[in-house]
Write an enzyme that holds these catalytic residues in place. Structure first.
Site, PDB file in Angstrom:
ATOM      1  N   HIS A  64      54.510  11.207  42.717  1.00 40.02           N
ATOM      2  CA  HIS A  64      55.006  10.807  44.043  1.00 40.02           C
ATOM      3  C   HIS A  64      56.481  11.167  44.198  1.00 40.02           C
ATOM      4  O   HIS A  64      56.954  11.378  45.305  1.00 40.02           O
ATOM      5  CB  HIS A  64      54.852   9.290  44.247  1.00 40.02           C
ATOM      6  N   HIS A  94      64.930   6.961  41.763  1.00 32.62           N
ATOM      7  CA  HIS A  94      64.097   8.086  42.195  1.00 32.62           C
ATOM      8  C   HIS A  94      64.570   8.525  43.572  1.00 32.62           C
ATOM      9  O   HIS A  94      65.442   7.883  44.172  1.00 32.62           O
ATOM     10  CB  HIS A  94      62.616   7.656  42.241  1.00 32.62           C
ATOM     11  N   HIS A  96      63.538  10.408  47.606  1.00 28.75           N
ATOM     12  CA  HIS A  96      62.568  10.797  48.633  1.00 28.75           C
ATOM     13  C   HIS A  96      63.246  11.931  49.401  1.00 28.75           C
ATOM     14  O   HIS A  96      64.463  11.879  49.642  1.00 28.75           O
ATOM     15  CB  HIS A  96      62.281   9.639  49.592  1.00 28.75           C
ATOM     16  N   GLU A 106      63.982   7.822  54.061  1.00 27.12           N
ATOM     17  CA  GLU A 106      63.006   6.802  54.479  1.00 27.12           C
ATOM     18  C   GLU A 106      63.628   5.946  55.585  1.00 27.12           C
ATOM     19  O   GLU A 106      63.096   5.843  56.693  1.00 27.12           O
ATOM     20  CB  GLU A 106      62.599   5.953  53.281  1.00 27.12           C
ATOM     21  N   HIS A 119      66.956   5.950  45.651  1.00 29.87           N
ATOM     22  CA  HIS A 119      66.675   4.524  45.494  1.00 29.87           C
ATOM     23  C   HIS A 119      66.908   4.080  44.058  1.00 29.87           C
ATOM     24  O   HIS A 119      66.283   4.605  43.135  1.00 29.87           O
ATOM     25  CB  HIS A 119      65.219   4.216  45.874  1.00 29.87           C
ATOM     26  N   THR A 199      58.298   0.905  49.487  1.00 26.83           N
ATOM     27  CA  THR A 199      57.915   1.846  50.544  1.00 26.83           C
ATOM     28  C   THR A 199      56.720   2.707  50.148  1.00 26.83           C
ATOM     29  O   THR A 199      56.344   3.627  50.865  1.00 26.83           O
ATOM     30  CB  THR A 199      59.089   2.786  50.894  1.00 26.83           C
TER      31      THR A 199
HETATM   32 CL1  YIE Z   1      58.476   0.528  40.473  1.00 29.65          CL
HETATM   33  C1  YIE Z   1      58.494   1.239  42.036  1.00 29.65           C
HETATM   34  C2  YIE Z   1      57.443   1.071  42.921  1.00 29.65           C
HETATM   35  C3  YIE Z   1      57.477   1.687  44.162  1.00 29.65           C
HETATM   36  C4  YIE Z   1      58.550   2.476  44.494  1.00 29.65           C
HETATM   37  C5  YIE Z   1      58.563   3.182  45.797  1.00 29.65           C
HETATM   38  C6  YIE Z   1      59.693   2.643  46.577  1.00 29.65           C
HETATM   39  N1  YIE Z   1      59.728   1.408  47.045  1.00 29.65           N
HETATM   40  N2  YIE Z   1      60.906   1.282  47.650  1.00 29.65           N
HETATM   41  N3  YIE Z   1      61.586   2.427  47.542  1.00 29.65           N
HETATM   42  N4  YIE Z   1      60.823   3.273  46.865  1.00 29.65           N
HETATM   43  C7  YIE Z   1      59.586   2.634  43.619  1.00 29.65           C
HETATM   44  C8  YIE Z   1      59.556   2.013  42.377  1.00 29.65           C
HETATM   45 ZN    ZN Z   2      61.941   4.839  46.914  1.00 30.78          ZN
END
Ligand code: YIE
Ligand code: ZN
Length: 261
Positions: A64, A94, A96, A106, A119, A199
């Site tokens: 992802h 990570h 996006h 996002e 993030h 998200t």
């Molecule tokens: Cl552990 C985890 C689970 C979902 C996401 C995806 C995400 N959620 N919020 N921002 N990215 C990131 C890390």
């Molecule tokens: Zn994220």
């Protein structure tokens, strides 16, 4: 071993609600941030990042996004202050991004998208024993969001973009030690904050969002390297470029966005 969810036509954000009904919940993320509707809250102190002892472990393609994981067995790297009642431990970061620079983030600001969004995911280890437990609690997670805009080369992002070729395929992992994400932050940490969710599925409504107002600037070349990753595994015959891995803004449903100074 099909994908339970993704960002395509058949498995993307518009159908996630079928397997994850909380997708239509009251505190979903991301949202469109309207600066003039955010209420300035003088009681909101500064965000404090104690990352000096942070220990990055590995970089991975999880199908992802590209994720850098940290050692989170103690309080060596935490975020605190701002809207947070106690320190939250850094677990991973990570990104996006889009297929083109005009979209990819996002969160949006007054309807405008950035090219990408970083993030940094933290969890409340004071109240919860594990990340998994925290991820299901309303005050379990704190995600620091940083916008990326294209322009000049970013002097430190190459540390990540130079190794992306080693995690091209879903399921690939590479050692990635000694990286401190503080080098990816803008100089000012003025922020907006609101209560929201993960998200991606499972979309748990457990996130205190802290969105930094100022973007960092990265080059088109650096951003282009993220688009050389693929969503698919090496063994699959399908090679689907990893891009547009963002969820669009969700209804605010009466939530208040607060602004630091
Ligand atoms: Cl552990 C985890 C689970 C979902 C996401 C995806 C995400 N959620 N919020 N921002 N990215 C990131 C890390
Ligand atoms: Zn994220």
């Amino acid at each position: 071993t099909g994908n339970p969810w993704g960002y395509g036509k058949q498995d993307g954000p518009s159908v996630w609600h079928k397997n994850y009904p909380v997708a239509e919940g009251d505190r979903q993320s991301p949202i469109d941030i309207v600066p003039h509707q955010a209420s300035h809250d003088p009681s909101l102190g500064p965000i404090v990042l104690n990352y000096d002892k942070c220990t990055s472990i590995k970089i991975a393609n999880n199908g992802h996004s590209v994720v850098v994981e940290f050692e989170d067995s103690d309080d060596r790297s935490v975020i605190q202050g701002g809207p947070l009642g106690n320190p939250y431990r850094l677990k991973q970061f990570h990104f996006h991004w889009g297929g083109k620079d005009c979209h990819g983030s996002e969160h949006t600001v007054a309807g405008n998208s950035y090219a990408s969004e970083l993030h940094l995911v933290h969890w409340n280890a004071v109240k919860y024993k594990t990340f998994e437990e925290a991820a299901t609690a309303p005050d379990g997670l704190a995600v620091l969001g940083i916008f990326l805009e294209t322009g000049d080369n970013h002097r430190w992002l190459h540390t990540i973009t130079d190794v992306l070729y080693t995690v091209k395929f879903k399921g690939s992992v590479t050692d990635f030690k000694g990286f401190n994400p503080k080098c990816l932050l803008p100089s000012s940490l003025h922020y907006w904050t609101y209560l929201g969710s993960l998200t991606t599925p499972p979309l748990y409504e457990s996130v205190t969002w802290i969105i930094v107002k100022d973007p960092i600037i990265v080059s088109e070349k650096q951003l282009g390297k993220f688009r050389t990753l693929v969503f698919t595994g090496e063994e699959e015959d399908q090679r689907t470029r990893m891009e547009n891995n963002f969820r669009p803004p969700q209804p605010l449903k009466g939530r208040k966005v607060r602004s630091s100074n």
